[in-house]
Design a protein around this motif. Structure first.
Motif, PDB file in Angstrom:
ATOM      1  N   GLN A  18       0.826  -1.204   0.000  1.00  0.00           N
ATOM      2  CA  GLN A  18       0.000   0.000   0.000  1.00  0.00           C
ATOM      3  C   GLN A  18       0.863   1.258   0.000  1.00  0.00           C
ATOM      4  N   GLU A  19       1.977   1.238   0.757  1.00  0.00           N
ATOM      5  CA  GLU A  19       2.909   2.371   0.739  1.00  0.00           C
ATOM      6  C   GLU A  19       3.436   2.585  -0.676  1.00  0.00           C
ATOM      7  N   TYR A  20       3.856   1.504  -1.284  1.00  0.00           N
ATOM      8  CA  TYR A  20       4.414   1.549  -2.628  1.00  0.00           C
ATOM      9  C   TYR A  20       3.432   2.225  -3.590  1.00  0.00           C
ATOM     10  N   GLU A  21       2.197   1.810  -3.515  1.00  0.00           N
ATOM     11  CA  GLU A  21       1.182   2.389  -4.391  1.00  0.00           C
ATOM     12  C   GLU A  21       0.906   3.850  -4.047  1.00  0.00           C
ATOM     13  N   SER A  22       0.857   4.169  -2.760  1.00  0.00           N
ATOM     14  CA  SER A  22       0.540   5.543  -2.357  1.00  0.00           C
ATOM     15  C   SER A  22       1.633   6.527  -2.745  1.00  0.00           C
ATOM     16  N   TRP A  23       2.882   6.053  -2.844  1.00  0.00           N
ATOM     17  CA  TRP A  23       3.992   6.930  -3.216  1.00  0.00           C
ATOM     18  C   TRP A  23       4.019   7.205  -4.717  1.00  0.00           C
ATOM     19  N   GLY A  24       3.216   6.485  -5.462  1.00  0.00           N
ATOM     20  CA  GLY A  24       3.196   6.700  -6.911  1.00  0.00           C
ATOM     21  C   GLY A  24       4.456   6.219  -7.596  1.00  0.00           C
ATOM     22  N   LEU A  25       5.130   5.245  -7.004  1.00  0.00           N
ATOM     23  CA  LEU A  25       6.381   4.736  -7.569  1.00  0.00           C
ATOM     24  C   LEU A  25       6.153   3.574  -8.519  1.00  0.00           C
ATOM     25  N   CYS A  26       4.946   3.126  -8.605  1.00  0.00           N
ATOM     26  CA  CYS A  26       4.665   1.915  -9.363  1.00  0.00           C
ATOM     27  C   CYS A  26       4.165   2.269 -10.756  1.00  0.00           C
ATOM     28  N   GLY A  27       5.065   2.756 -11.557  1.00  0.00           N
ATOM     29  CA  GLY A  27       4.707   3.169 -12.907  1.00  0.00           C
ATOM     30  C   GLY A  27       4.189   2.039 -13.762  1.00  0.00           C
ATOM     31  N   GLU A  28       4.621   0.830 -13.492  1.00  0.00           N
ATOM     32  CA  GLU A  28       4.219  -0.306 -14.320  1.00  0.00           C
ATOM     33  C   GLU A  28       2.955  -0.994 -13.801  1.00  0.00           C
ATOM     34  N   VAL A  29       2.498  -0.599 -12.627  1.00  0.00           N
ATOM     35  CA  VAL A  29       1.312  -1.251 -12.077  1.00  0.00           C
ATOM     36  C   VAL A  29       0.089  -0.724 -12.809  1.00  0.00           C
ATOM     37  N   LYS A  30      -0.773  -1.640 -13.161  1.00  0.00           N
ATOM     38  CA  LYS A  30      -1.989  -1.263 -13.874  1.00  0.00           C
ATOM     39  C   LYS A  30      -3.195  -1.838 -13.140  1.00  0.00           C
ATOM     40  N   ARG A  31      -4.283  -1.124 -13.229  1.00  0.00           N
ATOM     41  CA  ARG A  31      -5.518  -1.642 -12.650  1.00  0.00           C
ATOM     42  C   ARG A  31      -6.193  -2.541 -13.669  1.00  0.00           C
ATOM     43  N   VAL A  32      -6.509  -3.740 -13.230  1.00  0.00           N
ATOM     44  CA  VAL A  32      -7.240  -4.677 -14.074  1.00  0.00           C
ATOM     45  C   VAL A  32      -8.432  -5.144 -13.254  1.00  0.00           C
ATOM     46  N   MET A  33      -9.617  -4.812 -13.729  1.00  0.00           N
ATOM     47  CA  MET A  33     -10.862  -5.174 -13.053  1.00  0.00           C
ATOM     48  C   MET A  33     -10.833  -4.745 -11.584  1.00  0.00           C
ATOM     49  N   GLY A  34     -10.311  -3.528 -11.327  1.00  0.00           N
ATOM     50  CA  GLY A  34     -10.334  -2.963  -9.981  1.00  0.00           C
ATOM     51  C   GLY A  34      -9.169  -3.339  -9.093  1.00  0.00           C
ATOM     52  N   SER A  35      -8.294  -4.227  -9.520  1.00  0.00           N
ATOM     53  CA  SER A  35      -7.164  -4.650  -8.694  1.00  0.00           C
ATOM     54  C   SER A  35      -5.851  -4.223  -9.332  1.00  0.00           C
ATOM     55  N   TRP A  36      -4.902  -3.837  -8.493  1.00  0.00           N
ATOM     56  CA  TRP A  36      -3.567  -3.520  -8.995  1.00  0.00           C
ATOM     57  C   TRP A  36      -2.908  -4.793  -9.497  1.00  0.00           C
ATOM     58  N   GLN A  37      -2.163  -4.663 -10.582  1.00  0.00           N
ATOM     59  CA  GLN A  37      -1.423  -5.797 -11.138  1.00  0.00           C
ATOM     60  C   GLN A  37       0.063  -5.450 -11.138  1.00  0.00           C
ATOM     61  N   TYR A  38       0.868  -6.268 -10.480  1.00  0.00           N
ATOM     62  CA  TYR A  38       2.305  -6.042 -10.361  1.00  0.00           C
ATOM     63  C   TYR A  38       3.044  -6.845 -11.421  1.00  0.00           C
ATOM     64  N   ASP A  39       4.075  -6.236 -11.997  1.00  0.00           N
ATOM     65  CA  ASP A  39       4.923  -6.966 -12.938  1.00  0.00           C
ATOM     66  C   ASP A  39       6.287  -7.216 -12.271  1.00  0.00           C
ATOM     67  N   ASP A  40       7.217  -7.819 -13.027  1.00  0.00           N
ATOM     68  CA  ASP A  40       8.520  -8.175 -12.473  1.00  0.00           C
ATOM     69  C   ASP A  40       9.299  -6.961 -11.980  1.00  0.00           C
ATOM     70  N   ARG A  41       9.200  -5.840 -12.687  1.00  0.00           N
ATOM     71  CA  ARG A  41       9.912  -4.628 -12.270  1.00  0.00           C
ATOM     72  C   ARG A  41       9.413  -4.143 -10.916  1.00  0.00           C
ATOM     73  N   ASP A  42       8.110  -4.196 -10.747  1.00  0.00           N
ATOM     74  CA  ASP A  42       7.532  -3.789  -9.464  1.00  0.00           C
ATOM     75  C   ASP A  42       8.025  -4.699  -8.342  1.00  0.00           C
TER      76      ASP A  42
END
Length: 118
Positions: A18-42
């Motif tokens: 949640q911290e990671y998302e709130s800081w806006g550092l997750c440029g590669e994270v995308k919302r899919v059907m309402g949920s955050w999706q993390y990739d390998d970079r994240d």
């Protein structure tokens, strides 16, 4: 991968995600059907965050370090300084604990000597 999946699979506390998302550092994270999706970079970034937390960085320091990391190679010196300060602080803590152990051992020694005198 969702937040819950990342938390479970990599044993990352939900609070850190949640911290990671709130800081806006997750440029590669995308919302899919309402949920955050993390990739390998994240997940790599989250691994760095967990390491920083584990070595004693505060949330503010973790955020600062991660922002510098994302800025690129030009911030290596600043990041190195942050790590050196944490290292020095950790060494100070170790030395303080060593002095505490010496005092405890001295008190134990005094008790043993007092027993032998009787």
């Amino acid at each position: 991968m969702t937040m819950e999946e990342a938390s479970r699979r990599y044993q990352i506390p939900i609070q850190v995600l949640q911290e990671y998302e709130s800081w806006g550092l997750c440029g590669e994270v995308k919302r899919v059907m309402g949920s955050w999706q993390y990739d390998d970079r994240d997940l790599e970034r989250l691994s760095v965050m967990m390491t920083l937390h584990d070595v004693g960085f505060s949330n503010r320091e973790v955020e600062e370090y991660m922002r510098l990391l994302l800025e690129g190679e030009d911030t290596k010196g600043q990041r190195m300084q942050m790590l050196l300060r944490r290292r020095e602080s950790t060494l100070d803590e170790i030395h303080f604990k060593e002095r505490q152990l010496e005092r405890l051992d001295y008190l134990r020694y005094q008790i043993r000597c007092a027993k032998e005198e009787k």
